[in-house]
Design an enzyme around this catalytic site. Structure first.
Site, mmCIF file in Angstrom:
data_model
loop_
_atom_site.group_PDB
_atom_site.id
_atom_site.type_symbol
_atom_site.label_atom_id
_atom_site.label_comp_id
_atom_site.label_asym_id
_atom_site.label_seq_id
_atom_site.Cartn_x
_atom_site.Cartn_y
_atom_site.Cartn_z
ATOM 1 C CB CYS A 86 -0.996 -0.040 1.154
ATOM 2 S SG CYS A 86 -2.350 1.153 0.991
ATOM 3 C CG HIS A 200 -4.196 -3.525 2.259
ATOM 4 N ND1 HIS A 200 -3.295 -3.098 3.219
ATOM 5 C CD2 HIS A 200 -4.787 -2.413 1.779
ATOM 6 C CE1 HIS A 200 -3.352 -1.781 3.325
ATOM 7 N NE2 HIS A 200 -4.245 -1.336 2.450
ATOM 8 C CD GLU A 202 -2.423 -6.262 4.762
ATOM 9 O OE1 GLU A 202 -2.696 -5.084 5.048
ATOM 10 O OE2 GLU A 202 -1.770 -6.593 3.745
#
Length: 218
Positions: A86, A200, A202
């Site tokens: 990001c 992202h 994650e």
């Protein structure tokens, strides 16, 4: 289910990071994770992760004031794997236009620019760009051997939250794009040992974890 791995990963904590989810994703994939506020530990890392959330100007200020800027640039020179996420991707570029002109680390040539508020057809579109979108390989670009190797020939969906995006100066640095309102937006870059995603991993489910696992193999 977690995956066994011997890979050691150092994640930078410069006060602008969504550390909990990033750490949890790497640990879930079996990495030996160290979180550090020490630039010396960053430079000696086996693999380095630069996460980030929020505004570019705040992130680059914290990175610089805490001594991570030089450490990141020196780490790139070691040819060991680096992964920006990001805003951690955006600060790798020359500059950003978010809230004025702000210099980045200059590791990758290009600028960070606002996502257009209008679609290519002239209709208003929501900014920030939030939610799931599909990755596409740029024309002539293969994902074989790259951070996105698990998806070569596919178009995986990943999760975005951003109002600005990098515009690489060199097309060959673009690893993946997505399209938003008909605009081509850079979603991932890779040049040698430098890898980064605007999305992202994650927060991108099993697909994102596969990207984390691929980084652990790089």
């Amino acid at each position: 289910m977690s995956q066994s791995s011997n890979a050691k990963v150092t994640i930078l904590d410069y006060g602008m990071c969504n550390l909990f989810n990033v750490v949890r994703a790497f640990e879930h994939c079996g990495a030996d994770v160290q979180v550090t506020e020490d630039p010396r530990q960053a430079l000696s890392a086996e693999r380095l992760v630069v996460p980030g959330v929020g505004a570019f100007k705040d992130s680059i200020r914290e990175v610089t004031e805490r001594g991570f800027g030089d450490a990141i640039k020196d780490f790139v020179g070691t040819q060991r794997p680096l992964f920006g996420i990001c805003v951690g991707m955006q600060i790798l570029f020359d500059a950003s236009e978010e809230f004025g002109e702000h210099a980045g680390l200059g590791i990758l040539p290009g600028r960070v620019k606002a996502i257009p508020a209008l679609t290519v057809d002239g209709a208003a579109q929501r900014v920030p760009h939030i939610g799931w979108n599909h990755l596409q390989a740029p024309v002539g670009r293969s994902w074989q051997g790259s951070l996105l190797a698990p998806f070569d020939g596919q178009s995986p969906a990943v999760y975005f939250v951003h109002s600005f995006a990098a515009a690489p100066e060199r097309d060959e640095d673009r690893l993946a794009d997505c399209h938003y309102g008909g605009h081509r937006i850079c979603a991932a870059v890779q040049r040698g040992n430098v890898m980064a995603t605007q999305f992202h991993p994650e927060r991108s489910g099993d697909g994102g974890l596969n990207i984390v696992r691929q980084f652990l193999r790089m």
